[in-house]
Design an enzyme around this catalytic site. Structure first.
Site, PDB file in Angstrom:
ATOM      1  N   HIS A 199       0.842  -1.202   0.000  1.00  0.00           N
ATOM      2  CA  HIS A 199       0.000   0.000   0.000  1.00  0.00           C
ATOM      3  C   HIS A 199       0.877   1.253   0.000  1.00  0.00           C
ATOM      4  O   HIS A 199       0.544   2.240  -0.655  1.00  0.00           O
ATOM      5  CB  HIS A 199      -0.916   0.008   1.232  1.00  0.00           C
ATOM      6  N   HIS A 241       1.471  -3.672   9.408  1.00  0.00           N
ATOM      7  CA  HIS A 241       2.890  -3.520   9.086  1.00  0.00           C
ATOM      8  C   HIS A 241       3.696  -2.953  10.245  1.00  0.00           C
ATOM      9  O   HIS A 241       3.157  -2.278  11.112  1.00  0.00           O
ATOM     10  CB  HIS A 241       3.065  -2.565   7.898  1.00  0.00           C
TER      11      HIS A 241
HETATM   12  C1  LIG Z   1      -6.319  -7.853 -11.574  1.00  0.00           C
HETATM   13  C2  LIG Z   1      -5.539  -8.362 -10.453  1.00  0.00           C
HETATM   14  C3  LIG Z   1      -4.873  -9.671 -10.568  1.00  0.00           C
HETATM   15  C4  LIG Z   1      -5.396  -7.601  -9.353  1.00  0.00           C
HETATM   16  C5  LIG Z   1      -4.689  -8.008  -8.139  1.00  0.00           C
HETATM   17  C6  LIG Z   1      -4.672  -6.884  -7.194  1.00  0.00           C
HETATM   18  C7  LIG Z   1      -4.282  -7.334  -5.820  1.00  0.00           C
HETATM   19  C8  LIG Z   1      -4.905  -8.526  -5.231  1.00  0.00           C
HETATM   20  C9  LIG Z   1      -3.378  -6.629  -5.166  1.00  0.00           C
HETATM   21  C10 LIG Z   1      -2.919  -6.933  -3.797  1.00  0.00           C
HETATM   22  C11 LIG Z   1      -2.997  -5.682  -2.996  1.00  0.00           C
HETATM   23  C12 LIG Z   1      -2.551  -5.953  -1.592  1.00  0.00           C
HETATM   24  C13 LIG Z   1      -3.493  -6.639  -0.705  1.00  0.00           C
HETATM   25  C14 LIG Z   1      -1.339  -5.579  -1.195  1.00  0.00           C
HETATM   26  C15 LIG Z   1      -0.813  -5.777   0.156  1.00  0.00           C
HETATM   27  O1  LIG Z   1      -0.526  -4.524   0.677  1.00  0.00           O
HETATM   28  P1  LIG Z   1       0.319  -4.402   2.015  1.00  0.00           P
HETATM   29  O2  LIG Z   1       0.396  -2.923   2.271  1.00  0.00           O
HETATM   30  O3  LIG Z   1      -0.419  -5.107   3.086  1.00  0.00           O
HETATM   31  O4  LIG Z   1       1.660  -4.983   1.724  1.00  0.00           O
END
Ligand SMILES: CC(C)=CCC/C(C)=C/CC/C(C)=C/COP(=O)(O)O
Length: 278
Positions: A199, A241
């Site tokens: 994020h 985090h």
């Molecule tokens: C179209 C497609 C495959 C989209 C995937 C988008 C997706 C699931 C992104 C993950 C985002 C996410 C939960 C990131 C984790 O963020 P942190 O800040 O917890 O590392």
């Protein structure tokens, strides 16, 4: 990677409360193998002697002398890695302690648990899916070449961000804080890991992207910056985090934008790519 709890279980002189064990790694007893190795190493044996009260007796000068004798230069060089090690361990201990203290929305019964739903909205505002869907929709709706170019590059930047963060998380494999509840919406398997915050990278990269490519009035520019900062900060408040995950995430996102600028897909490039497809 062992959890901070597991790594630092044992004894230690740090008094008080829940965060106690997080500092113990600084003062824990060395592993038996390490002691054995140190015992067979004349340099460390000498250093240990100089650290002990009896070893210090008779030495009227600085710590690098043993019985008044100056240590050779090579011995002094050996002190540096342990100094760096101690500095890193201290940073890690501060990071764990601070992250735990700041995780005030980690669950409903945390001290700021009532604002957890609001923090989760902020979380969604920085999630990959709304950003990818939004950029794809704007690309589809855009009727100017300039708009299409910007949106296509934003889409590319978002995919690049997912790949780079995924690789980094898979390599580092740092666990999320123990107080995190893994109730995040739509995650990949690597999102079980904590470093860096996806994020935070996305917020920093998208904020730079929007500020550079959209004509925004000053209040909106400030709002974009506040949003990015708040997305990062909310990761720690939610207990998702550690502070260093977010700090590095901002740093990485900032540099990712530079990469996007370097790889910028121009209309000429796009036309030649489309031409090759036909
Ligand atoms: C179209 C497609 C495959 C989209 C995937 C988008 C997706 C699931 C992104 C993950 C985002 C996410 C939960 C990131 C984790 O963020 P942190 O800040 O917890 O590392």
């Amino acid at each position: 990677m062992p959890s901070p709890k597991a790594r630092s279980s044992g004894s230690g002189p740090c008094p008080g409360g829940n965060g106690r064990y997080e500092f113990l790694s600084l003062s824990r007893a060395p592993a038996p193998q390490l002691l054995q190795r140190q015992g067979s190493d004349p340099t460390t044996a000498r250093l240990r002697a100089s650290e002990s009260p009896s070893g210090r007796r008779g030495s009227g000068s600085s710590t690098s002398s043993t019985g008044g004798q100056q240590l050779p230069e090579e011995d002094c060089m050996r002190l540096n890695p342990s100094f760096v090690g101690i500095a890193l361990r201290s940073l890690l201990a501060i990071d764990l302690w601070l992250s735990k203290r700041l995780g005030v929305c980690a669950c409903e019964d945390s001290s700021w648990g009532s604002v957890r739903p609001l923090m989760k909205l902020v979380e969604i505002s920085g999630h990959g899916i709304p950003w990818l869907a939004g950029a794809a929709y704007c690309l589809y709706k855009s009727d100017s070449a300039a708009g299409q170019e910007v949106m296509l590059n934003l889409l590319t930047a978002l995919v690049l961000d997912l790949v780079l963060v995924g690789v980094m998380k898979a390599v580092v494999q740092r666990r999320r804080p123990a107080h995190n509840r893994m109730d995040m919406f739509a995650t990949f398997s690597v999102d079980g890991y904590s470093f860096p915050s996806g994020h935070a990278t996305r917020a920093a990269m998208c904020a730079r992207f929007l500020l550079a490519h959209l004509v925004l009035a000053a209040p909106l520019r400030v709002l974009v910056l506040l949003w990015a900062t708040f997305v990062g900060f909310s990761r720690v408040l939610l207990g998702r985090h550690h502070v260093t995950d977010v700090a590095f995430g901002f740093f990485m996102g900032y540099w990712q934008y530079n990469l996007v600028e370097m790889l910028w897909l121009s209309p000429v490039m796009l036309q030649s790519m489309i031409g090759r497809l036909h």
